[in-house]
Design a protein around this motif. Structure first.
Motif, PDB file in Angstrom:
ATOM      1  N   SER A  80      -9.997  32.409   4.553  1.00 36.69           N
ATOM      2  CA  SER A  80     -10.641  31.303   5.267  1.00 36.69           C
ATOM      3  C   SER A  80     -12.157  31.344   5.089  1.00 36.69           C
ATOM      4  CB  SER A  80     -10.282  31.338   6.756  1.00 36.69           C
ATOM      5  OG  SER A  80     -10.815  32.490   7.381  1.00 36.69           O
ATOM      6  N   ARG A  81     -12.737  32.534   5.054  1.00 37.41           N
ATOM      7  CA  ARG A  81     -14.178  32.640   4.856  1.00 37.41           C
ATOM      8  C   ARG A  81     -14.573  32.275   3.424  1.00 37.41           C
ATOM      9  NH1 ARG A  81     -17.112  34.613   8.864  1.00 37.41           N
ATOM     10  NH2 ARG A  81     -18.792  35.390   7.535  1.00 37.41           N
ATOM     11  N   LEU A  82     -13.694  32.560   2.458  1.00 38.03           N
ATOM     12  CA  LEU A  82     -13.968  32.136   1.084  1.00 38.03           C
ATOM     13  C   LEU A  82     -13.976  30.613   0.974  1.00 38.03           C
ATOM     14  CD1 LEU A  82     -11.838  34.605  -1.088  1.00 38.03           C
ATOM     15  CD2 LEU A  82     -14.326  34.499  -0.947  1.00 38.03           C
ATOM     16  N   ILE A  83     -13.020  29.967   1.616  1.00 37.06           N
ATOM     17  CA  ILE A  83     -12.904  28.506   1.513  1.00 37.06           C
ATOM     18  C   ILE A  83     -14.076  27.827   2.199  1.00 37.06           C
ATOM     19  CG2 ILE A  83     -11.507  26.523   2.231  1.00 37.06           C
ATOM     20  CD1 ILE A  83      -9.048  28.453   1.897  1.00 37.06           C
ATOM     21  N   TYR A  84     -14.394  28.244   3.421  1.00 42.23           N
ATOM     22  CA  TYR A  84     -15.523  27.639   4.117  1.00 42.23           C
ATOM     23  C   TYR A  84     -16.842  28.034   3.455  1.00 42.23           C
ATOM     24  CZ  TYR A  84     -12.692  25.881   7.986  1.00 42.23           C
ATOM     25  OH  TYR A  84     -11.787  25.171   8.751  1.00 42.23           O
ATOM     26  N   GLY A  85     -16.896  29.249   2.902  1.00 42.39           N
ATOM     27  CA  GLY A  85     -18.092  29.660   2.177  1.00 42.39           C
ATOM     28  C   GLY A  85     -18.307  28.840   0.920  1.00 42.39           C
ATOM     29  N   PHE A  86     -17.208  28.472   0.250  1.00 41.47           N
ATOM     30  CA  PHE A  86     -17.318  27.605  -0.921  1.00 41.47           C
ATOM     31  C   PHE A  86     -17.880  26.242  -0.534  1.00 41.47           C
ATOM     32  CE2 PHE A  86     -15.249  24.140  -3.313  1.00 41.47           C
ATOM     33  CZ  PHE A  86     -15.826  24.354  -4.555  1.00 41.47           C
ATOM     34  N   ARG A  87     -17.422  25.701   0.577  1.00 44.24           N
ATOM     35  CA  ARG A  87     -17.926  24.399   1.022  1.00 44.24           C
ATOM     36  C   ARG A  87     -19.433  24.460   1.281  1.00 44.24           C
ATOM     37  NH1 ARG A  87     -15.200  21.436   6.100  1.00 44.24           N
ATOM     38  NH2 ARG A  87     -16.139  23.152   7.266  1.00 44.24           N
ATOM     39  N   ILE A  88     -19.870  25.507   1.949  1.00 47.82           N
ATOM     40  CA  ILE A  88     -21.297  25.636   2.231  1.00 47.82           C
ATOM     41  C   ILE A  88     -22.078  25.814   0.930  1.00 47.82           C
ATOM     42  CG2 ILE A  88     -23.028  27.134   3.295  1.00 47.82           C
ATOM     43  CD1 ILE A  88     -21.004  27.690   5.519  1.00 47.82           C
ATOM     44  N   ALA A  89     -21.565  26.641   0.026  1.00 46.58           N
ATOM     45  CA  ALA A  89     -22.280  26.919  -1.234  1.00 46.58           C
ATOM     46  C   ALA A  89     -22.391  25.667  -2.091  1.00 46.58           C
ATOM     47  CB  ALA A  89     -21.582  28.044  -1.995  1.00 46.58           C
ATOM     48  N   ILE A  90     -21.311  24.899  -2.211  1.00 47.97           N
ATOM     49  CA  ILE A  90     -21.347  23.723  -3.087  1.00 47.97           C
ATOM     50  C   ILE A  90     -22.219  22.633  -2.479  1.00 47.97           C
ATOM     51  CG2 ILE A  90     -19.331  22.461  -2.200  1.00 47.97           C
ATOM     52  CD1 ILE A  90     -20.143  23.071  -5.905  1.00 47.97           C
ATOM     53  N   LEU A  91     -22.172  22.455  -1.150  1.00 45.43           N
ATOM     54  CA  LEU A  91     -23.043  21.461  -0.516  1.00 45.43           C
ATOM     55  C   LEU A  91     -24.505  21.885  -0.607  1.00 45.43           C
ATOM     56  CD1 LEU A  91     -20.977  20.517   2.681  1.00 45.43           C
ATOM     57  CD2 LEU A  91     -21.254  19.194   0.577  1.00 45.43           C
ATOM     58  N   PHE A  92     -24.747  23.185  -0.478  1.00 46.94           N
ATOM     59  CA  PHE A  92     -26.109  23.699  -0.618  1.00 46.94           C
ATOM     60  C   PHE A  92     -26.630  23.439  -2.022  1.00 46.94           C
ATOM     61  CE2 PHE A  92     -29.142  27.004  -1.715  1.00 46.94           C
ATOM     62  CZ  PHE A  92     -29.990  27.028  -0.623  1.00 46.94           C
ATOM     63  N   SER A  93     -25.819  23.731  -3.033  1.00 43.65           N
ATOM     64  CA  SER A  93     -26.262  23.539  -4.417  1.00 43.65           C
ATOM     65  C   SER A  93     -26.484  22.061  -4.731  1.00 43.65           C
ATOM     66  CB  SER A  93     -25.242  24.139  -5.383  1.00 43.65           C
ATOM     67  OG  SER A  93     -24.012  23.458  -5.315  1.00 43.65           O
ATOM     68  N   LEU A  94     -25.651  21.171  -4.173  1.00 44.12           N
ATOM     69  CA  LEU A  94     -25.826  19.735  -4.423  1.00 44.12           C
ATOM     70  C   LEU A  94     -27.082  19.207  -3.741  1.00 44.12           C
ATOM     71  CD1 LEU A  94     -22.131  18.464  -4.119  1.00 44.12           C
ATOM     72  CD2 LEU A  94     -23.487  18.793  -6.200  1.00 44.12           C
ATOM     73  N   PHE A  95     -27.357  19.682  -2.518  1.00 39.98           N
ATOM     74  CA  PHE A  95     -28.573  19.261  -1.835  1.00 39.98           C
ATOM     75  C   PHE A  95     -29.802  19.787  -2.568  1.00 39.98           C
ATOM     76  CE2 PHE A  95     -31.831  19.943   1.506  1.00 39.98           C
ATOM     77  CZ  PHE A  95     -32.017  18.614   1.875  1.00 39.98           C
ATOM     78  N   LEU A  96     -29.729  21.023  -3.018  1.00 48.50           N
ATOM     79  CA  LEU A  96     -30.830  21.603  -3.797  1.00 48.50           C
ATOM     80  C   LEU A  96     -31.010  20.844  -5.106  1.00 48.50           C
ATOM     81  CD1 LEU A  96     -32.931  23.880  -4.056  1.00 48.50           C
ATOM     82  CD2 LEU A  96     -31.131  25.308  -5.067  1.00 48.50           C
ATOM     83  N   LEU A  97     -29.907  20.418  -5.713  1.00 46.55           N
ATOM     84  CA  LEU A  97     -29.974  19.650  -6.949  1.00 46.55           C
ATOM     85  C   LEU A  97     -30.677  18.307  -6.733  1.00 46.55           C
ATOM     86  CD1 LEU A  97     -27.348  19.328  -9.664  1.00 46.55           C
ATOM     87  CD2 LEU A  97     -28.058  17.230  -8.565  1.00 46.55           C
ATOM     88  N   ILE A  98     -30.392  17.662  -5.594  1.00 47.93           N
ATOM     89  CA  ILE A  98     -31.050  16.378  -5.294  1.00 47.93           C
ATOM     90  C   ILE A  98     -32.562  16.559  -5.201  1.00 47.93           C
ATOM     91  CG2 ILE A  98     -31.327  14.591  -3.533  1.00 47.93           C
ATOM     92  CD1 ILE A  98     -28.341  14.918  -2.916  1.00 47.93           C
TER      93      ILE A  98
END
Length: 349
Positions: free
Chosen positions: A139-157
């Motif tokens: 569960s921590r891997l799945i929620y951690g993936f969501r945070i990581a991918i949203l973080f990277s997309l926001f950083l990309l913007i």
């Protein structure tokens, strides 16, 4: 009316023909969608509860106290206990339809007579085991993936907005503007960003937004050089000279002519920016300067695993998850780079 150019169609068809990159793209999109709706299939709250012929929906509904279901306390229901009580009373019509993984990433699970971490076990539904605090790793891997991918997309913007604007202006205007920003970029590129984050983390507790803004303030410089070079090249093409000769404004030339013809360099930069964002957040969490506990984090799992090598499943789960995601993004980047290769696909091909 918006229409897709023949060149864009050819590039998309070429991208689809590169099976490794295309299927990696589909799989990554699927993982992102599943993570965005993780509360429906990775949570300690059931999706539906039927109790005394009445339906309850705790996943996205109100907090339901224990007395709602005949338990003797007024705080939120322990749904693991509720499932057990329903199983022990087979004559009732009460039932629970729960998520595939019945643990949330913050829940501490303790087994009587044992101390966490617990190894992977299908019986306890800890399919990848637990961490040092008894929290489910999957569960921590799945929620951690969501945070990581949203973080990277926001950083990309942030990276794209600042990098494209400054790089395009440097290449288009040239002169003093170009020289001044070259010096500014040279200065900023020598600033140790890790030390800045360490100083800020010692003053305030960093969160998602402060980390993204701090990294974004220094991550745009690489894209700026590419955009500057591309703008310089496009600015000397015949179609730009023709647009100037008929009186087109600078803004129209940049927005209608130069930027659309620079899209290939922008698109090919995209996957590598995503990789950079994920690895940056994971590294900061590993060093202890990232998101505050108990935020689900791949870096925090790596830190636990490397500090306690007797529990190999902790580090192994984070390493495998990180390897899979970064490999998918790399395959996508390779396919995009080949699909947008100007030597193969031009306006005249």
């Amino acid at each position: 009316m918006f229409s897709i150019s023949p060149q864009s169609k050819r590039r998309w068809q070429r991208f689809k023909s590169l099976k490794r990159g295309y299927y990696s793209f589909v799989l990554l999109c699927l993982l992102i969608v599943l993570s965005l709706f993780a509360e429906l299939w990775v949570s300690n709250r059931p999706i539906i509860i039927s109790y005394d012929d009445q339906l309850y929906f705790p996943s996205y509904g109100d907090i339901l106290p224990g007395r709602t279901f005949g338990l003797d306390y007024d705080w939120e229901t322990n749904y693991h206990e509720l499932r057990t009580s329903f199983k022990n009373n087979p004559d009732s019509n009460n039932w629970v339809f729960g998520p595939l993984i019945p643990y949330n990433p913050f829940e501490n699970h303790f087994i009587q007579g044992q101390y966490p971490p617990y190894p992977p076990s299908a019986e306890n539904q800890h399919y990848l085991g637990t961490d040092m605090a008894g929290r489910d790793i999957l569960s921590r891997l799945i929620y951690g993936f969501r945070i990581a991918i949203l973080f990277s997309l926001f950083l990309l913007i942030i990276t794209y907005v600042i990098g494209i604007i400054i790089g395009a202006l440097m290449g288009f205007l040239g002169g003093k503007f170009d020289l001044i920003f070259q010096r500014i970029i040279e200065i900023l590129s020598n600033v140790p960003i890790l030390y800045i984050i360490m100083i800020v983390a010692s003053i305030i507790t960093p969160n998602f937004w402060t980390l993204a803004l701090m990294l974004g303030a220094f991550s745009w410089m690489g894209l700026t050089w590419y955009m500057r070079t591309e703008t310089y090249r496009e600015n000397t093409r015949e179609y730009v000279l023709a647009a100037r000769s008929i009186g087109a404004s600078n803004w129209r030339i940049m927005l209608k002519h130069i930027l659309p013809n620079s899209v290939s360099i922008l698109v090919t930069f995209f996957p590598f920016s995503v990789v950079s964002g994920i690895t940056a957040l994971t590294s900061l969490d590993y060093l202890g300067f990232g998101l505050p506990a108990p935020t689900p984090s791949w870096g925090e799992l790596l830190q636990q695993g490397t500090s306690n090598l007797d529990y190999q499943w902790i580090a192994a789960s984070a390493v495998v998850a990180l390897t899979i995601v970064l490999t998918l993004v790399t395959f996508i980047g390779e396919a995009i780079r080949e699909a947008f290769d100007p030597k193969k696909y031009s306006y005249f091909s």
